[in-house]
Design a protein around this motif. Structure first.
Motif, short mmCIF file in Angstrom:
data_model
loop_
_atom_site.label_atom_id
_atom_site.label_comp_id
_atom_site.label_asym_id
_atom_site.label_seq_id
_atom_site.Cartn_x
_atom_site.Cartn_y
_atom_site.Cartn_z
N ILE A 46 0.85 -1.20 0.00
CA ILE A 46 0.00 0.00 0.00
C ILE A 46 0.88 1.24 0.00
O ILE A 46 0.64 2.19 -0.76
N GLY A 47 1.91 1.25 0.84
CA GLY A 47 2.81 2.40 0.92
C GLY A 47 3.51 2.68 -0.40
O GLY A 47 3.57 3.83 -0.85
N VAL A 48 4.01 1.63 -1.03
CA VAL A 48 4.70 1.80 -2.33
C VAL A 48 3.71 2.26 -3.39
O VAL A 48 4.02 3.14 -4.20
N ALA A 49 2.51 1.68 -3.40
CA ALA A 49 1.49 2.11 -4.36
C ALA A 49 1.17 3.59 -4.19
O ALA A 49 1.02 4.33 -5.17
N CYS A 50 1.09 4.02 -2.94
CA CYS A 50 0.81 5.45 -2.68
C CYS A 50 1.95 6.33 -3.18
O CYS A 50 1.71 7.41 -3.72
N LEU A 51 3.18 5.87 -3.03
CA LEU A 51 4.32 6.63 -3.55
C LEU A 51 4.30 6.67 -5.07
O LEU A 51 4.63 7.70 -5.67
N ILE A 52 3.89 5.57 -5.70
CA ILE A 52 3.75 5.55 -7.16
C ILE A 52 2.71 6.57 -7.59
O ILE A 52 2.92 7.33 -8.53
N GLY A 53 1.59 6.62 -6.88
CA GLY A 53 0.56 7.61 -7.19
C GLY A 53 1.02 9.03 -6.92
O GLY A 53 0.66 9.95 -7.66
N TYR A 54 1.82 9.21 -5.89
CA TYR A 54 2.30 10.55 -5.53
C TYR A 54 3.28 11.07 -6.57
O TYR A 54 3.18 12.22 -7.01
N PHE A 55 4.24 10.24 -6.96
CA PHE A 55 5.29 10.69 -7.88
C PHE A 55 4.92 10.49 -9.34
O PHE A 55 5.50 11.11 -10.22
N GLY A 56 3.95 9.61 -9.63
CA GLY A 56 3.59 9.30 -11.01
C GLY A 56 2.61 10.30 -11.60
O GLY A 56 2.25 11.31 -10.99
N LYS A 57 2.15 9.98 -12.80
CA LYS A 57 1.24 10.87 -13.50
C LYS A 57 -0.20 10.75 -13.02
O LYS A 57 -0.99 11.65 -13.21
N SER A 58 -0.54 9.59 -12.43
CA SER A 58 -1.93 9.35 -12.05
C SER A 58 -2.06 8.94 -10.59
O SER A 58 -1.74 7.80 -10.24
N PRO A 59 -2.54 9.85 -9.74
CA PRO A 59 -2.79 9.47 -8.35
C PRO A 59 -3.80 8.33 -8.23
O PRO A 59 -3.72 7.50 -7.33
N LYS A 60 -4.73 8.25 -9.18
CA LYS A 60 -5.74 7.20 -9.13
C LYS A 60 -5.13 5.81 -9.36
O LYS A 60 -5.60 4.83 -8.81
N LEU A 61 -4.07 5.72 -10.15
CA LEU A 61 -3.39 4.44 -10.35
C LEU A 61 -2.82 3.95 -9.02
O LEU A 61 -2.99 2.80 -8.65
N GLY A 62 -2.15 4.84 -8.31
CA GLY A 62 -1.60 4.48 -7.01
C GLY A 62 -2.69 4.08 -6.03
O GLY A 62 -2.55 3.10 -5.29
N ALA A 63 -3.80 4.82 -6.05
CA ALA A 63 -4.92 4.50 -5.16
C ALA A 63 -5.53 3.15 -5.52
O ALA A 63 -5.91 2.38 -4.64
N GLY A 64 -5.61 2.85 -6.81
CA GLY A 64 -6.16 1.57 -7.24
C GLY A 64 -5.30 0.39 -6.81
O GLY A 64 -5.80 -0.62 -6.30
N ILE A 65 -4.00 0.52 -6.99
CA ILE A 65 -3.08 -0.54 -6.56
C ILE A 65 -3.11 -0.65 -5.03
O ILE A 65 -3.12 -1.75 -4.48
N GLY A 66 -3.14 0.49 -4.37
CA GLY A 66 -3.22 0.49 -2.91
C GLY A 66 -4.49 -0.19 -2.41
O GLY A 66 -4.47 -0.92 -1.42
N LEU A 67 -5.61 0.04 -3.11
CA LEU A 67 -6.86 -0.60 -2.73
C LEU A 67 -6.76 -2.12 -2.87
O LEU A 67 -7.23 -2.85 -1.99
N LEU A 68 -6.14 -2.59 -3.94
CA LEU A 68 -5.97 -4.04 -4.10
C LEU A 68 -5.15 -4.63 -2.96
O LEU A 68 -5.49 -5.69 -2.42
N ALA A 69 -4.09 -3.94 -2.56
CA ALA A 69 -3.27 -4.42 -1.44
C ALA A 69 -4.06 -4.38 -0.13
O ALA A 69 -3.95 -5.30 0.69
N ALA A 70 -4.86 -3.35 0.06
CA ALA A 70 -5.68 -3.26 1.28
C ALA A 70 -6.71 -4.38 1.33
O ALA A 70 -6.95 -4.97 2.39
N LEU A 71 -7.31 -4.69 0.20
CA LEU A 71 -8.28 -5.80 0.15
C LEU A 71 -7.58 -7.13 0.43
O LEU A 71 -8.13 -7.99 1.14
N GLY A 72 -6.38 -7.30 -0.11
CA GLY A 72 -5.60 -8.49 0.21
C GLY A 72 -5.29 -8.57 1.69
O GLY A 72 -5.39 -9.63 2.31
N GLY A 73 -4.96 -7.43 2.28
CA GLY A 73 -4.70 -7.37 3.72
C GLY A 73 -5.92 -7.74 4.53
O GLY A 73 -5.82 -8.45 5.54
N LEU A 74 -7.09 -7.28 4.10
CA LEU A 74 -8.32 -7.64 4.79
C LEU A 74 -8.56 -9.14 4.75
O LEU A 74 -8.99 -9.74 5.74
N GLY A 75 -8.25 -9.76 3.63
CA GLY A 75 -8.41 -11.21 3.52
C GLY A 75 -7.45 -11.95 4.44
O GLY A 75 -7.85 -12.88 5.15
#
Length: 155
Positions: A46-75
């Protein structure tokens, strides 16, 4: 606060949670079980995904990857809580632990990723909740944050 700043703060929260895990392991001597280690990977994800969204062109991409990791964490944390709720079950020394401890990150950084505890021993707590219960709370908070960022109109 714009989306990039939320992503950066979220990344710091995730890495802070890893710092708490290091404190629990190396100062309080609470050994991580395989499910704990997988949760560490997912918090870092999640942290790395957020950094990708922060430094990359699309914050939503980072949020999407972060959401997938968070859902995995919930499981994973749900499985951990299920093990704790059913005394006599264990995820101890099994194929999961053996495979997990052979991953290159576990061999390169055993102080962070080596699983040698038992899942059923994760009952030590803080403020009345076990460590897996706190992980559940944090995965929910982080997942809701990622959903909010994905649904947000402005960047």
């Amino acid at each position: 606060m714009n989306s990039r700043n939320v992503l950066l703060v979220t990344a710091f929260v995730c890495f802070g949670l890893i710092g708490v895990a290091m404190y629990l392991q190396h100062v309080l001597f609470l050994l991580p079980c395989p499910l704990c280690v997988i949760q560490r990977y997912l918090f870092i994800g999640i942290g790395v995904a957020c950094l990708i969204g922060y430094f990359g062109k699309s914050p939503k991409l980072g949020a999407g990857i972060g959401l997938l990791a968070a859902l995995g964490g919930l499981g994973v944390v749900s499985k951990h809580l299920w093990v704790l709720a059913h005394p006599g079950l264990s995820c101890g020394i099994d194929p999961l632990e053996t495979a997990l401890n052979k991953i290159p990150t576990a061999t390169a950084m055993p102080w962070l990723f080596y699983a040698d505890g038992l899942c059923e021993n994760a009952t030590d707590g803080f403020l009345g909740l076990s460590i897996p219960q706190w992980s559940l709370i944090w995965f929910v908070i982080l997942g809701v944050t990622m959903i909010w960022l994905l649904l947000r109109k402005r960047a």
